[in-house]
Design an enzyme around this catalytic site. Structure first.
Site, mmCIF file in Angstrom:
data_model
loop_
_atom_site.group_PDB
_atom_site.id
_atom_site.type_symbol
_atom_site.label_atom_id
_atom_site.label_comp_id
_atom_site.label_asym_id
_atom_site.label_seq_id
_atom_site.Cartn_x
_atom_site.Cartn_y
_atom_site.Cartn_z
ATOM 1 N N LEU A 119 0.821 -1.216 0.000
ATOM 2 C CA LEU A 119 0.000 0.000 0.000
ATOM 3 C C LEU A 119 0.860 1.274 0.000
ATOM 4 O O LEU A 119 1.858 1.341 0.720
ATOM 5 C CB LEU A 119 -0.852 -0.041 1.280
ATOM 6 C CG LEU A 119 -1.920 1.012 1.506
ATOM 7 C CD1 LEU A 119 -3.031 0.857 0.475
ATOM 8 C CD2 LEU A 119 -2.491 0.855 2.924
ATOM 9 N N HIS A 120 0.470 2.276 -0.777
ATOM 10 C CA HIS A 120 1.153 3.571 -0.729
ATOM 11 C C HIS A 120 0.194 4.666 -1.185
ATOM 12 O O HIS A 120 -0.543 4.508 -2.141
ATOM 13 C CB HIS A 120 2.437 3.565 -1.574
ATOM 14 C CG HIS A 120 2.275 3.033 -2.958
ATOM 15 N ND1 HIS A 120 2.141 1.690 -3.246
ATOM 16 C CD2 HIS A 120 2.236 3.668 -4.150
ATOM 17 C CE1 HIS A 120 2.030 1.531 -4.549
ATOM 18 N NE2 HIS A 120 2.073 2.715 -5.128
ATOM 19 N N LEU A 121 0.246 5.758 -0.471
ATOM 20 C CA LEU A 121 -0.640 6.898 -0.723
ATOM 21 C C LEU A 121 0.145 8.003 -1.434
ATOM 22 O O LEU A 121 1.121 8.517 -0.893
ATOM 23 C CB LEU A 121 -1.192 7.420 0.615
ATOM 24 C CG LEU A 121 -2.064 8.676 0.600
ATOM 25 C CD1 LEU A 121 -3.353 8.441 -0.179
ATOM 26 C CD2 LEU A 121 -2.402 9.110 2.025
#
Ligand SMILES: [Zn+2]
Length: 159
Positions: A119-121
Protein backbone atom coordinates in the site's frame (compact mmCIF):
# COMPACT_ATOMS: atom_id res chain seq x y z
CA UNK A 1 14.39 14.41 -19.28
CA UNK A 2 12.42 12.58 -21.89
CA UNK A 3 10.02 10.65 -19.75
CA UNK A 4 6.34 10.15 -19.94
CA UNK A 5 4.50 9.30 -16.76
CA UNK A 6 0.95 9.54 -15.71
CA UNK A 7 0.26 9.90 -12.02
CA UNK A 8 -1.77 6.75 -11.56
CA UNK A 9 0.00 4.48 -14.01
CA UNK A 10 3.65 5.01 -13.25
CA UNK A 11 6.15 2.41 -12.28
CA UNK A 12 8.04 3.20 -9.15
CA UNK A 13 11.28 1.59 -10.20
CA UNK A 14 12.16 -0.01 -13.47
CA UNK A 15 15.21 -1.73 -12.08
CA UNK A 16 14.58 -5.33 -11.07
CA UNK A 17 14.74 -6.17 -7.41
CA UNK A 18 17.70 -8.54 -7.07
CA UNK A 19 16.20 -10.50 -4.20
CA UNK A 20 12.71 -10.40 -5.60
CA UNK A 21 11.95 -8.22 -2.61
CA UNK A 22 9.66 -5.30 -2.13
CA UNK A 23 11.11 -1.83 -2.55
CA UNK A 24 8.80 -0.37 0.11
CA UNK A 25 10.11 -2.94 2.58
CA UNK A 26 13.74 -2.76 1.46
CA UNK A 27 14.30 1.01 1.36
CA UNK A 28 13.41 1.79 4.99
CA UNK A 29 15.34 -1.29 6.15
CA UNK A 30 18.53 0.02 4.54
CA UNK A 31 18.80 2.93 7.00
CA UNK A 32 20.11 5.24 4.27
CA UNK A 33 17.24 7.68 4.30
CA UNK A 34 18.87 10.56 2.46
CA UNK A 35 20.12 8.34 -0.37
CA UNK A 36 16.73 6.65 -0.58
CA UNK A 37 14.87 9.99 -0.43
CA UNK A 38 12.98 8.97 2.70
CA UNK A 39 11.73 12.29 4.01
CA UNK A 40 10.25 11.28 7.31
CA UNK A 41 9.63 8.29 9.57
CA UNK A 42 6.53 8.31 11.69
CA UNK A 43 5.40 5.50 13.98
CA UNK A 44 3.61 3.29 11.43
CA UNK A 45 4.47 4.91 8.10
CA UNK A 46 7.29 6.60 6.28
CA UNK A 47 7.27 9.32 3.62
CA UNK A 48 9.39 8.90 0.48
CA UNK A 49 9.85 10.89 -2.71
CA UNK A 50 8.68 9.26 -5.90
CA UNK A 51 11.79 8.64 -8.01
CA UNK A 52 9.74 9.27 -11.13
CA UNK A 53 7.65 12.24 -10.09
CA UNK A 54 4.64 13.29 -12.06
CA UNK A 55 5.18 16.78 -10.72
CA UNK A 56 7.84 18.31 -8.50
CA UNK A 57 7.14 17.35 -4.90
CA UNK A 58 5.42 14.04 -5.72
CA UNK A 59 5.76 11.93 -2.58
CA UNK A 60 4.27 8.79 -1.12
CA UNK A 61 3.17 7.78 2.36
CA UNK A 62 3.85 4.09 2.96
CA UNK A 63 3.22 1.75 5.90
CA UNK A 64 6.31 -0.01 7.26
CA UNK A 65 4.30 -3.21 7.31
CA UNK A 66 3.87 -5.07 4.02
CA UNK A 67 0.12 -4.77 3.49
CA UNK A 68 -1.78 -4.40 0.24
CA UNK A 69 -5.04 -2.83 1.37
CA UNK A 70 -6.47 -0.28 3.76
CA UNK A 71 -8.40 -3.08 5.40
CA UNK A 72 -5.22 -5.00 6.19
CA UNK A 73 -3.42 -1.86 7.32
CA UNK A 74 -5.65 -1.39 10.34
CA UNK A 75 -7.03 1.70 11.98
CA UNK A 76 -3.82 3.10 13.52
CA UNK A 77 -1.87 2.88 10.28
CA UNK A 78 -4.73 4.37 8.28
CA UNK A 79 -5.22 7.22 10.72
CA UNK A 80 -1.53 8.07 10.65
CA UNK A 81 -1.48 7.97 6.84
CA UNK A 82 -4.10 10.69 6.71
CA UNK A 83 -2.31 12.72 9.35
CA UNK A 84 0.89 12.50 7.31
CA UNK A 85 -1.05 13.47 4.19
CA UNK A 86 -2.18 16.60 6.01
CA UNK A 87 1.41 17.40 6.97
CA UNK A 88 2.53 16.77 3.39
CA UNK A 89 -0.20 19.06 2.13
CA UNK A 90 1.00 21.81 4.43
CA UNK A 91 4.68 21.37 3.51
CA UNK A 92 4.02 21.15 -0.21
CA UNK A 93 1.86 24.26 -0.14
CA UNK A 94 4.59 26.15 1.70
CA UNK A 95 7.41 24.91 -0.54
CA UNK A 96 5.76 25.00 -3.96
CA UNK A 97 2.59 27.11 -3.80
CA UNK A 98 0.59 24.61 -5.86
CA UNK A 99 -2.88 25.50 -7.06
CA UNK A 100 -4.16 22.08 -6.01
CA UNK A 101 -3.06 18.62 -4.92
CA UNK A 102 -3.86 15.03 -5.82
CA UNK A 103 -3.96 12.64 -2.88
CA UNK A 104 -4.78 9.11 -3.83
CA UNK A 105 -4.49 5.35 -3.62
CA UNK A 106 -4.40 2.77 -6.37
CA UNK A 107 -5.41 -0.59 -4.96
CA UNK A 108 -4.52 -3.42 -7.31
CA UNK A 109 -2.69 -3.55 -10.63
CA UNK A 110 -5.79 -2.93 -12.72
CA UNK A 111 -6.35 0.27 -10.73
CA UNK A 112 -2.90 1.48 -11.70
CA UNK A 113 -0.76 0.46 -8.73
CA UNK A 114 2.91 0.15 -9.71
CA UNK A 115 3.58 -1.92 -6.62
CA UNK A 116 0.26 -3.51 -5.82
CA UNK A 117 1.52 -5.68 -2.96
CA UNK A 118 2.47 -2.79 -0.70
CA UNK A 119 0.00 0.00 0.00
CA UNK A 120 1.15 3.57 -0.73
CA UNK A 121 -0.64 6.90 -0.72
CA UNK A 122 0.39 9.40 -3.41
CA UNK A 123 0.51 13.10 -2.65
CA UNK A 124 1.39 15.45 -5.48
CA UNK A 125 1.08 19.15 -6.07
CA UNK A 126 -0.76 20.31 -9.17
CA UNK A 127 -0.80 23.43 -11.25
CA UNK A 128 -3.22 24.49 -13.92
CA UNK A 129 -2.01 23.10 -17.21
CA UNK A 130 0.62 20.73 -15.84
CA UNK A 131 -1.13 17.66 -17.25
CA UNK A 132 -1.63 18.99 -20.74
CA UNK A 133 1.69 20.78 -20.94
CA UNK A 134 3.28 17.76 -22.56
CA UNK A 135 0.53 17.18 -25.08
CA UNK A 136 0.87 20.79 -26.13
CA UNK A 137 4.59 20.81 -26.71
CA UNK A 138 5.13 17.21 -27.78
CA UNK A 139 7.51 14.58 -26.55
CA UNK A 140 9.24 16.08 -23.62
CA UNK A 141 8.00 16.52 -20.13
CA UNK A 142 10.02 18.86 -17.97
CA UNK A 143 10.52 17.90 -14.37
CA UNK A 144 11.80 21.26 -13.21
CA UNK A 145 13.57 20.31 -10.01
CA UNK A 146 16.22 17.78 -9.09
CA UNK A 147 15.10 15.19 -6.54
CA UNK A 148 17.93 16.13 -4.19
CA UNK A 149 16.65 19.70 -4.08
CA UNK A 150 13.10 18.52 -3.46
CA UNK A 151 14.41 16.29 -0.69
CA UNK A 152 16.32 19.12 0.97
CA UNK A 153 13.29 21.41 0.98
CA UNK A 154 10.76 18.92 2.28
CA UNK A 155 13.03 17.07 4.69
CA UNK A 156 13.75 20.32 6.44
CA UNK A 157 10.05 20.91 6.86
CA UNK A 158 9.56 17.61 8.65
CA UNK A 159 12.70 17.95 10.74
ZN1 LIG B 1 6.63 -4.45 1.09
Amino acid sequence: MDHLWTPWRYRFLQEPQPNGGCIFCDKPAEQRDAENFILHRAQHNFVILNLYPYTTGHLMIVPFRHVATLEEAGIEVRAEMIELAAQAEQLLRAAYRPEGLNIGLNLGKCAGAGIAAHLHLHVLPRWTGDANFMSVIGETRVIPEDLADTYAKLHQGWA
